[in-house]
Design a protein around this motif. Structure first.
Motif, short mmCIF file in Angstrom:
data_model
loop_
_atom_site.label_atom_id
_atom_site.label_comp_id
_atom_site.label_asym_id
_atom_site.label_seq_id
_atom_site.Cartn_x
_atom_site.Cartn_y
_atom_site.Cartn_z
N ASP A 1 -5.30 -11.69 2.48
CA ASP A 1 -5.88 -12.59 1.16
C ASP A 1 -6.29 -11.59 -0.23
OD1 ASP A 1 -8.54 -12.67 0.95
OD2 ASP A 1 -8.88 -14.07 2.03
N SER A 2 -6.04 -12.36 -1.24
CA SER A 2 -6.28 -11.81 -3.02
C SER A 2 -7.47 -11.04 -2.91
CB SER A 2 -6.30 -12.78 -3.59
OG SER A 2 -7.24 -13.74 -3.69
N GLU A 3 -8.43 -11.04 -1.79
CA GLU A 3 -9.88 -10.84 -1.57
C GLU A 3 -10.15 -9.38 -0.93
OE1 GLU A 3 -12.45 -14.11 -1.73
OE2 GLU A 3 -11.39 -14.06 -3.93
N GLY A 4 -9.23 -9.39 0.53
CA GLY A 4 -8.92 -7.75 1.17
C GLY A 4 -9.64 -8.86 2.72
N ALA A 5 -9.74 -10.49 3.01
CA ALA A 5 -9.96 -10.95 4.18
C ALA A 5 -8.45 -10.56 4.71
CB ALA A 5 -10.76 -12.07 3.95
N PRO A 6 -9.19 -10.49 5.86
CA PRO A 6 -7.59 -10.29 6.69
C PRO A 6 -7.46 -12.07 7.40
CG PRO A 6 -9.56 -10.03 8.17
CD PRO A 6 -9.66 -10.18 6.71
#
Length: 176
Positions: free
Chosen positions: A134-139
């Motif tokens: 996602d946009s925050e780097g979470a898979p």
């Protein structure tokens, strides 16, 4: 010479009959990865043991695990890592953390990326799996080559499902 037939190659293929080039081009270039059915995603903490991660991958029948720290993707651990780093190493798989053998900071894509872009990235870089974040780097998932192949096969269900059960040309009249 009367019995010979020359095929000019201008007849439409079975794919063109149902799906014109425009439809296929649109599907590959416009459809986002979120439309591709994907297998389960195994997400593990960076401190998990190699043995536990391999077991989790086997249990889920997947070829990779996403490695996270504080909910952010920090690496990917794949079957290739097992073959290239783990199988030849003399390490205790129960005590060694996966972060010691993972591929750090892997290339990622958003779920909104086109299927064509994922195919290009996989082809050029030689990847079989690409993490989706996602946009925050979470898979949020993983797309695998076999997922995209399955998506392509679903575009032509009758043509693919009506192929003979064994690879190769039909061996009998009933197989054709």
């Amino acid at each position: 010479m009367k019995d010979f037939v020359v095929l000019d190659g201008t007849s439409p293929s079975e794919f063109e009959e149902t799906y014109g080039e425009d439809v296929l081009r649109h599907a590959i270039f416009e459809e986002p990865l979120s439309k591709v059915r994907r297998r389960k995603t195994v997400t593990v903490p960076a401190t998990a043991s190699i043995a536990d991660v391999i077991q989790a991958m086997n249990d889920a029948h997947v070829g990779c695990a996403l490695v996270v720290r504080l909910r952010k993707l920090v690496g990917i651990f794949t079957e290739r890592d097992v073959l290239r780093k783990v199988a030849l190493g003399a390490m205790d798989l129960r005590k060694t953390a996966v972060e010691a053998v993972m591929t750090p900071d892997p290339d990622t894509l958003p779920s909104s990326a086109s299927i064509a872009f994922a195919l290009r990235t996989m082809s050029v870089e030689g990847y079989r799996h690409i993490p989706l974040v996602d946009s925050e780097g979470a898979p949020v998932g993983v797309v695998a080559v076999r997922d995209i192949v399955g998506w392509l096969a679903r575009l032509f269900p009758e043509s693919v499902l009506n192929l003979p059960p064994e690879p190769g040309y039909p061996k009998t009249v009933d197989g054709g």
